[in-house]
Motif scaffolding. Sequence first.
Motif, short mmCIF file in Angstrom:
data_model
loop_
_atom_site.label_atom_id
_atom_site.label_comp_id
_atom_site.label_asym_id
_atom_site.label_seq_id
_atom_site.Cartn_x
_atom_site.Cartn_y
_atom_site.Cartn_z
N ARG A 211 0.89 -1.23 -0.02
CA ARG A 211 0.05 0.04 -0.03
C ARG A 211 0.81 1.18 -0.09
N TRP A 212 2.35 1.24 0.28
CA TRP A 212 3.08 2.29 0.19
C TRP A 212 3.64 2.48 -1.09
N MET A 213 3.48 1.71 -1.98
CA MET A 213 3.73 2.02 -3.35
C MET A 213 3.17 3.28 -3.97
N MET A 214 1.86 3.56 -3.90
CA MET A 214 1.28 4.59 -4.60
C MET A 214 1.65 5.88 -3.95
N PRO A 215 1.60 6.19 -2.70
CA PRO A 215 2.14 7.41 -2.09
C PRO A 215 3.41 7.73 -2.47
N VAL A 216 4.52 6.67 -2.48
CA VAL A 216 5.83 7.03 -2.95
C VAL A 216 5.83 7.44 -4.25
#
Length: 272
Positions: A211-216
């Motif tokens: 889930r951290w991929m899109m914000p990064v």
Amino acid sequence: MRETPRPQGTAGESGSELPRHRPGRAFAHTTGASRSGTPHRSDGRPPHTPRGARQTGPLVRPGTTPPVPGRTAFFFSLVSGLSALFALTTWQIAADGPLRGLDERAGRALVGHGPRWLTEFLADLGNMQVALPVLACALCWSVLRGRRWEAVAAALAMAAVPLLVVPLKDWIARPGPLTEATGYYPSGHAATAAVAYGASALLLAGRGRHRWMMPVIAVLLTAMTGIGLVLRGYHWPLDVLGSWFLCGLLLLLLYGVLSRSRRRSSSRTPSC
């Protein structure tokens, strides 16, 4: 402690009787039909209070059962910090303070660095023709998933960008690095990239391990846009930073709205 034996030799009984446990202990091992010897409290409560039934004290740490004031305090501290940074930056630019002079010296030193084709490409990431279609795809995905109110909230955050940026540009009337034309603070391209990519990431972010991929990805795209704008000489560094501080507030508010909406949706979903 030794158990007190019951009196022996009662009427009609000739044999001795084994000692029995006295009732009324705090933790007495009552033997049921299965002879399991499960301990019970004397007041009728189970031996272990379920986690969900525990009452939190006045000082609750983050990660405990609701309410969780630690997260709320952290959220408001971020809002306060971004507001203070934006106010400080805007004041320094409008009042021609020392930060403005330092900003202009740094901007002149950075202009022209890097391959022209690359810096131009990075700056173009903030164009509406590039950023808005990305947000439109995220809005359509949210509508198809039944999250219409989340899509509406993200669209309103994007619509707030020109309503906030344009009056500030007219009021401060800052000249650009390579031109005498005014209206460069805050950067509209940096604001467009920050909200479009940030809102898309909030809409598309899942709940799994990745889930951290899109914000990064959104942070990287926003940062690359700002770098391209400064290296091409389209904006001063504080033009970009001021837009990030302002749009960070919009994204925090959007995050709060989306989190509240998703908590309500999950609470309405019946558990199997």
